[in-house]
Write an enzyme that holds these catalytic residues in place. Sequence first.
Site, PDB file in Angstrom:
ATOM      1  N   ASP A  76      54.709  16.889  27.197  1.00 17.41           N
ATOM      2  CA  ASP A  76      55.640  16.039  27.959  1.00 17.41           C
ATOM      3  C   ASP A  76      56.036  14.748  27.243  1.00 17.41           C
ATOM      4  OD1 ASP A  76      53.158  14.880  28.101  1.00 17.41           O
ATOM      5  OD2 ASP A  76      53.173  14.544  30.261  1.00 17.41           O
ATOM      6  N   GLU A  77      55.761  14.648  25.944  1.00 13.60           N
ATOM      7  CA  GLU A  77      56.073  13.425  25.198  1.00 13.60           C
ATOM      8  C   GLU A  77      56.795  13.743  23.893  1.00 13.60           C
ATOM      9  OE1 GLU A  77      52.995  10.002  25.208  1.00 13.60           O
ATOM     10  OE2 GLU A  77      51.821  11.842  25.313  1.00 13.60           O
ATOM     11  N   ASP A 125      59.003  10.065  27.714  1.00 17.12           N
ATOM     12  CA  ASP A 125      57.894  10.665  28.461  1.00 17.12           C
ATOM     13  C   ASP A 125      58.430  11.254  29.764  1.00 17.12           C
ATOM     14  OD1 ASP A 125      55.472  11.368  29.569  1.00 17.12           O
ATOM     15  OD2 ASP A 125      54.503   9.457  29.119  1.00 17.12           O
TER      16      ASP A 125
END
Length: 385
Positions: free
Chosen positions: A102-103, A9
């Site tokens: 974002d992961e 993350d």
Amino acid sequence: MERTIVHMDLDTFFVSCERLRNSELDKIPVIIGGGDRGVVASCSYEARYYGVRSAMPIKMALRLCPQAKVIKGDMELYSRLSHTVTEIIQEKAPVVEKASVDEHYLDISGMDRFFGSYQWTQELMQNVTKHTGLPVSFALSVNKTVAKIGTGEVKPSGKREIRQHEIKPFLAPLSIKKIPMVGDKTFQLLSRIGIRTIHTLSEMPAEVLQQMIGKNGIDLWKKANGIDHTPVEPYTERKSISTEHTFDRDTIDIAMLRTLITGMVEKLAFQLRTEQWLTSTVVVKLRYANFDTETKQAQIPYTSADHTLNRCVHELFDKLYNRRMRIRLIGIRFTGLVRGSLQINLFEDTEEMLALYQAMDHIKHRFGHNKVYRASSVYVPPKKK
């Protein structure tokens, strides 16, 4: 063979991107959003200290943290950096799933025969930060649920490995809110009967949970017990979504065309939000009665909002339709897609507008996409005199 799943993350991703190009934002409260009546898309840990949270109205956030620096946000920058991170990870990891902007989930099962999985992941994390300047957190475990919860517990810039025998002791004291599928309504429902920790939830009979919250009850029980067989899905980028309508009879009815366009846009925008995409390019296609086909496109800020897309599509239609000839087909295509959700991209819209979209989408998901729609998408033929 026991699976080895990593969840990576990018910490406060939007804020970190802004800090890359403006170091004066380091170590101060930062809010990504827009307008006095807009919502918080993201915020720094310094702002979170004062109680600021994502999706909170900007006005409320500034009451909690009046010294915060508010930045409109730049989805083009975030998309570009997100793509760079994905490329770095894909170059090293055997199976990668991009869960959001974002992961990432990585399946590195079997790699421990050649490398230490934890050490390998730590080196990959350092590689991402070295090449992009973005801070990263990760957790490594036997499935996606435990890995994701683990990442949440070690942020910011943290790392952790949770082995099979450590899963239950790790999960037990945590709030049930830490389970990815537990929203506010489920939390409130379970809290009313005294279930607030994952340990208590894990000891509930699965059948009782199913009776309480429906088909998701069994899945929730499994996750509370650290069970999740969901595979890491290899990442493939979708290029576009589109829809077309061919008329039984060629038409020149402009009023009907406009209502049809509105309905087509609304359906595509709902698909964008459901699949968590944002579009940056809108294309309109017309095919005339003589089979001539023309298209026109426009670049727009990343969005999945009906009203923004509708405005753009109608403007393109007005520019494109200049022959005054009957139309055989009309098509709409959204391309230049990036991962993102509605609350992320409504930098200039109000919390009321955000709540409206969320309510409409909830109804559509529950009862069908055609159960609620804009009145402007319904064509009413003029009465004959």
